[in-house]
Enzyme design. Sequence first.
Site, PDB file in Angstrom:
ATOM      1  N   GLY A 170      -0.569  -0.410 -20.915  1.00 59.61           N
ATOM      2  CA  GLY A 170       0.205   0.372 -19.926  1.00 59.61           C
ATOM      3  C   GLY A 170       0.340   1.580 -19.670  1.00 59.61           C
ATOM      4  O   GLY A 170       0.420   2.281 -18.627  1.00 59.61           O
ATOM      5  N   THR A 171      -0.313   2.523 -20.852  1.00 57.07           N
ATOM      6  CA  THR A 171      -0.356   3.773 -20.844  1.00 57.07           C
ATOM      7  C   THR A 171      -1.540   4.346 -19.867  1.00 57.07           C
ATOM      8  O   THR A 171      -1.316   5.186 -18.984  1.00 57.07           O
ATOM      9  CB  THR A 171      -0.592   4.566 -22.176  1.00 57.07           C
ATOM     10  OG1 THR A 171       0.588   4.313 -22.970  1.00 57.07           O
ATOM     11  CG2 THR A 171      -0.888   6.046 -22.162  1.00 57.07           C
ATOM     12  N   ASN A 200      12.747   1.029 -20.585  1.00 59.17           N
ATOM     13  CA  ASN A 200      12.502   0.304 -21.699  1.00 59.17           C
ATOM     14  C   ASN A 200      13.251   0.884 -23.057  1.00 59.17           C
ATOM     15  O   ASN A 200      12.879   0.108 -24.219  1.00 59.17           O
ATOM     16  CB  ASN A 200      10.940   1.056 -22.235  1.00 59.17           C
ATOM     17  CG  ASN A 200      10.943   2.805 -22.243  1.00 59.17           C
ATOM     18  OD1 ASN A 200      11.231   3.157 -21.549  1.00 59.17           O
ATOM     19  ND2 ASN A 200      10.873   3.160 -23.424  1.00 59.17           N
ATOM     20  N   GLN A 226       8.009  -3.458 -18.761  1.00 60.91           N
ATOM     21  CA  GLN A 226       8.939  -4.299 -19.412  1.00 60.91           C
ATOM     22  C   GLN A 226       9.742  -5.233 -18.504  1.00 60.91           C
ATOM     23  O   GLN A 226      10.631  -6.067 -19.078  1.00 60.91           O
ATOM     24  CB  GLN A 226      10.260  -3.334 -19.866  1.00 60.91           C
ATOM     25  CG  GLN A 226       9.904  -2.313 -21.015  1.00 60.91           C
ATOM     26  CD  GLN A 226       9.608  -3.116 -22.345  1.00 60.91           C
ATOM     27  OE1 GLN A 226       9.850  -4.393 -22.613  1.00 60.91           O
ATOM     28  NE2 GLN A 226       8.997  -2.654 -23.373  1.00 60.91           N
ATOM     29  N   CYS A 250       6.973   4.538 -28.560  1.00 62.58           N
ATOM     30  CA  CYS A 250       6.297   5.645 -28.693  1.00 62.58           C
ATOM     31  C   CYS A 250       6.890   7.019 -29.052  1.00 62.58           C
ATOM     32  O   CYS A 250       6.277   8.146 -29.212  1.00 62.58           O
ATOM     33  CB  CYS A 250       5.855   5.905 -27.168  1.00 62.58           C
ATOM     34  SG  CYS A 250       4.623   4.500 -26.612  1.00 62.58           S
TER      35      CYS A 250
END
Length: 390
Positions: free
Chosen positions: A69-70, A149, A178, A325
């Site tokens: 995702g990042t 999230n 998400q 994170c």
Amino acid sequence: MLYLDHCASTPPWPEVIAAVADCMGKFYGNPSSLHRLGVEAEGMLIKAREVTAAALQVKSSQIIFTSGGTESNNLAIKGAALTYRSRGRHLITSAIEHASVYEVFRQLEREGFQVTYLPVDRTGAVRAEDVAAAITRETILVSVMAVNNETGRIQPVAEVGAILRNYPRIVFHVDAVQALGKLPVHPRNWNADLVSFSAHKLRGPKGVGGLYCREGLHLEPLHAGGGQEQGRRSGTENLPLIVGAAKAIRMAVEQQKQAAMRMYGLREKLISRLNKIDGLIIHGSEQQQEMAPHMVQFSCPGYRPEVIIHRLEEKEIYISSGSACGSGENKPSRVLTAIGLPEQVASSGLRVSFSDQYSEADMELFADELAHVLTITPRLGELKQGGRTK
């Protein structure tokens, strides 16, 4: 054991683990190689792309595989901003985005872009009309997440997409990390140009994700190299993880409707029990349909989240203090602060997230253990003297 941190990561399906191992053992050729082993590997890559595209109801040519995702969010936002900066340098996002979106915009600000960070209402939702009001002649990109999230609040991405139909020169990006597997994710229904997703949030392997990219949209690559993934993401494809991701996505989407119904029931049971705990504050909307089915966020003002987490861990119950994170940071949640909550509340957030594999009895057990932990844990400001809390 109660693993209630599915927003951070999920246990892979046994079928996914088997698919990854099988692919790693049999299809070890490089998909770019011209010989038979390379062609066989390429065939698996093509199939995985088709399976993933079918789950999102898009064309296989519109799927780019990434490391997660990042990277997908970085590629979407930086790629679009750098490609279309000749049109303008104004970008729009929200104050509650995941760090892999929010920090990208902070970085682009340092590179000369102007960014509007939209506020949210008391439930944690962006207002579509605020997006419309923020658009200028210089706007080239809007990025709004599908599901927050931390709070689980569903964002009005379809409404935002409808507004942006009148602005065809503005690129619309949605972080659906998400959402995929929990709610319907159909980029065309959102009028989205770019949609990010990740496999390990839906019982797939870590280190792999993807990006839906509308046909005709150009993205400046993050990596220079051999031109894999249609020139948008160079580097030899991690075929075993991609195959595992495709299988997990297919399974999650096929079961999504039934799983969501069950998780909404679990969520309702959990909230009913949490409401009985004095001083606990539940975040988000009271309207069930405005919340994602798989998570509940609440605050216990006066308590350190990490203390609660570790006391529950002693009972083999695992939850988190928010985004994985940023959960190690000892400061108020940026998301809860954006909602307008005071520092004491924003600093004491806890998040429970689960799958449809759990039961109402599990939710009751967690609530009972949490209530017990709160009774034996000193509040901030209380001093321990002679082994007794005063």
